[in-house]
Design a protein around this motif. Sequence first.
Motif, short mmCIF file in Angstrom:
data_model
loop_
_atom_site.label_atom_id
_atom_site.label_comp_id
_atom_site.label_asym_id
_atom_site.label_seq_id
_atom_site.Cartn_x
_atom_site.Cartn_y
_atom_site.Cartn_z
N TYR A 69 0.84 -1.20 0.00
CA TYR A 69 0.00 0.00 0.00
C TYR A 69 0.87 1.24 0.00
CZ TYR A 69 -3.23 -3.61 1.26
OH TYR A 69 -3.94 -4.77 1.26
N GLN A 72 -1.35 6.18 3.38
CA GLN A 72 -2.54 6.29 4.22
C GLN A 72 -2.93 7.77 4.25
OE1 GLN A 72 -1.68 4.64 8.09
NE2 GLN A 72 -0.51 2.97 7.18
N ARG A 73 -4.21 8.04 4.05
CA ARG A 73 -4.68 9.42 3.99
C ARG A 73 -5.69 9.66 5.11
NH1 ARG A 73 -8.98 11.51 0.99
NH2 ARG A 73 -9.10 9.51 -0.12
N ALA A 90 -7.90 6.42 4.81
CA ALA A 90 -8.02 5.66 3.58
C ALA A 90 -6.65 5.10 3.22
CB ALA A 90 -8.53 6.55 2.45
N TRP A 91 -6.59 3.79 3.00
CA TRP A 91 -5.38 3.13 2.53
C TRP A 91 -5.51 2.94 1.02
CZ3 TRP A 91 -1.95 -0.42 5.63
CH2 TRP A 91 -1.99 -0.12 7.01
N GLY A 92 -4.46 3.30 0.28
CA GLY A 92 -4.56 3.19 -1.16
C GLY A 92 -3.25 2.83 -1.82
N GLN A 97 -8.42 3.53 -3.56
CA GLN A 97 -8.63 3.18 -2.16
C GLN A 97 -8.93 1.69 -2.04
OE1 GLN A 97 -11.46 5.50 0.06
NE2 GLN A 97 -11.39 4.16 1.83
N LEU A 100 -10.50 0.95 4.32
CA LEU A 100 -10.90 2.04 5.21
C LEU A 100 -10.54 1.63 6.62
CD1 LEU A 100 -12.43 4.73 5.75
CD2 LEU A 100 -14.49 3.34 6.04
#
Length: 260
Positions: A69, A72-73, A90-92, A97, A100
């Motif tokens: 990943y 992280q936001r 949010a992990w993307g 994404q 969550l």
Amino acid sequence: MNAPVKASFTKRPPCTVLRHENRPVGTYVHRPPLAGTLAPRPYLHPVRTLGGITVTDQPGVSLAVPDAYGSQRHLGWLLRDPDGFVEELAWGASERQLLLERRTVAVRTLSAGCWALDFTTALTNVTGQEVAVGGAGSGSGGGFFWSASRRPQPPRVFSAGGDGEAAVDGRPANWVALAAEDWTLVFAGATGDTRSAPWYVRTGDHPGVGSALAARRRPLTIAPADTVTRRIVTAVADGRLERGEAARIAGQLSDKGAAV
């Protein structure tokens, strides 16, 4: 903690200071100035004992799966008080994404000269298809990691089942302790899933302790809309604790008593 506050997307102070009885013990940076190659993520640093000794090094206390990943936001606060917070992230990867996260961090009172950091993560798959965390090529499977401050002498690491890095690294345990000459950290898995996961430890140039989300070369799979929860409670103590005292403290941290 007090009543929940409404999540804010307009007022974003650079950090949140955690306090134990009005004494600052940790700083949480929710929008970190980290390069993309370092898997940007929120972190706690510095974290201090009640005596004021710093027990973290960069990037402090964080949660990451760097091989899978990209970032992280921070999405918003569901609660934020001096003694803890609830945050959504949010992990993307590649701007998509995947997960969550609802992260809960709280300061707990233990005894004189000792407090605890209670860290819970709940990761929900929001993709509509199965997601694999960690696995092949992953050094530790990712997860929670506490990067400890360095001292002239390497810290001692031990658990109820062994003493030394070789005896603790890569094995599950109810609790793990990392002890330097002037501070001790006692990590406890506070749920059954967390206790069954392997711990990863370092005592050399960059000491630290982590609790893996996935075992080496065996990914953790999360079905669509499913949630995976992990909880680690860490006692932060002044001074160097021996096994008996560390085990006694560990018994206060988890939903399961500790054994010496």
